[in-house]
Design an enzyme around this catalytic site. Sequence first.
Site, mmCIF file in Angstrom:
data_model
loop_
_atom_site.group_PDB
_atom_site.id
_atom_site.type_symbol
_atom_site.label_atom_id
_atom_site.label_comp_id
_atom_site.label_asym_id
_atom_site.label_seq_id
_atom_site.Cartn_x
_atom_site.Cartn_y
_atom_site.Cartn_z
ATOM 1 N N PHE A 22 0.857 -1.183 0.000
ATOM 2 C CA PHE A 22 0.000 0.000 0.000
ATOM 3 C C PHE A 22 0.892 1.231 0.000
ATOM 4 C CE2 PHE A 22 -2.858 3.045 2.200
ATOM 5 C CZ PHE A 22 -4.025 2.869 1.461
ATOM 6 N N SER A 44 1.934 6.986 1.907
ATOM 7 C CA SER A 44 2.807 7.951 2.583
ATOM 8 C C SER A 44 3.942 8.434 1.685
ATOM 9 C CB SER A 44 3.409 7.321 3.847
ATOM 10 O OG SER A 44 2.410 7.002 4.782
ATOM 11 N N SER A 101 0.107 12.143 7.900
ATOM 12 C CA SER A 101 -1.284 12.167 8.347
ATOM 13 C C SER A 101 -2.197 12.905 7.373
ATOM 14 C CB SER A 101 -1.379 12.817 9.733
ATOM 15 O OG SER A 101 -0.681 12.042 10.701
ATOM 16 N N THR A 117 5.550 -0.543 3.609
ATOM 17 C CA THR A 117 5.733 -1.842 4.248
ATOM 18 C C THR A 117 5.798 -2.953 3.213
ATOM 19 O OG1 THR A 117 4.567 -1.055 6.216
ATOM 20 C CG2 THR A 117 4.733 -3.444 5.924
ATOM 21 N N GLN A 175 10.193 -2.565 32.144
ATOM 22 C CA GLN A 175 10.496 -2.159 33.521
ATOM 23 C C GLN A 175 10.559 -3.373 34.439
ATOM 24 O OE1 GLN A 175 11.055 1.048 33.820
ATOM 25 N NE2 GLN A 175 11.566 1.110 35.992
ATOM 26 N N ILE A 176 9.645 -4.295 34.273
ATOM 27 C CA ILE A 176 9.625 -5.511 35.094
ATOM 28 C C ILE A 176 10.880 -6.342 34.853
ATOM 29 C CG2 ILE A 176 8.479 -7.771 35.310
ATOM 30 C CD1 ILE A 176 5.803 -6.284 35.037
ATOM 31 N N GLU A 209 -1.337 3.744 10.268
ATOM 32 C CA GLU A 209 -2.778 3.673 10.002
ATOM 33 C C GLU A 209 -3.585 4.662 10.843
ATOM 34 O OE1 GLU A 209 -2.264 2.145 7.651
ATOM 35 O OE2 GLU A 209 -1.135 0.347 7.997
#
Length: 394
Positions: A122, A125, A131, A157, A332-333, A359
Amino acid sequence: MKLELTPQQKNYQAEIKAFVNEEIYPHAGEWDKKEFTPPELIKKIAQRGFLGGILPTEYAGKGMDMITFGILNEEMGRGCSSVRSLLTVHNMVSQALCKWGNKSQKDYWLPKLALGEIIAAFALSEPNVGSDAKSVETTATFVGDAYILNGQKKWITYGQIADVFLVFAKCDGKPTAFLVEKNNPGLSVKPISGILGTRASMLAELRFNNCHVSEENLVGKLGFGFSYIAASALDYGRYSVASGCVGIAQACLEACIKYTSDRKQFDVYLKEHQLIRQKITQMIANIKAARLLCYQAAYLKDISHPNSIIETSIAKYFASTTASKIANDAVQIHGGNGCSSEYPVERYLRDSKIMEIIEGSTQIQEITIAESAYQDYFISSVSPGWEKKLTEKV
């Protein structure tokens, strides 16, 4: 809406989960480092019919309902966001053709797309256009019996391996869509590397230098490019991304449960700490909420409800921001280990940030969702009971 998967959907979920666990999940980190998706994997995905999931059976598709398609994207997203993005862009092109293509375009292209004989990308862009997609700078000029395209596309992509592109350009100032094959004279493809996330999605920049496109490759009509063709394709793209975000979040949860069950700090397993349990609880609740928002959007699409578009935006907004928050907590964990490529959570964090941009960015969704609410308020003030009348019509 019945909030339970059908036996068929559950069986499919188990099938795709097994495929992802065997063929994708163990290798996703390696593909991320190499910024590459193996062609043999794409072949396996095509053989299972995943590339033609929501295309009608008359075009060799699987004719999936949208919830099943969401399950496919969630499981793929759990395994590898890059691979899932192939489903997104390929199906965006397929759906655009299915809805707006003429009979000869459908008969020729759709079976090939459904079977994975060709890969589609597709191309909307551009270097200066994100946008504000309706303001594309690529131009198309009709000369003789062909359109001449000039301009650039960026962040495409799977553009490195696509066989055909759905390209948006302005013709006489009107946004218009074209099918452009990779071997068209005047089209060059330049790989893009070193991006933050979804590194295996083989992004490319396209350059059109007097690229000749046959008149028969015009999709829809002049001026239909953005408001109709791109808009409907992006709606499917948002749903695919939203479901994929649920997959990222689920992968983070599973990684954290395993890590906190194995890792000890202060002489106890991490899972025994209350703050860890709080984060795990928040992950579980938000993942379930995001998944149900995706199912709701899917259900509305299946019954052709007019609210399906805004509900898809809501699902994409919530699922992408949720995935990003959960991925951040997962890192973080994991502490220092969370910053190492030896653990997948750092990839999940990078991929989740991409999901907040593609998207329709988080901010664009906020504008869209709020605007919809104000429009509903205005309409209900002018015509009380409009929602009930609309539901009765549907």
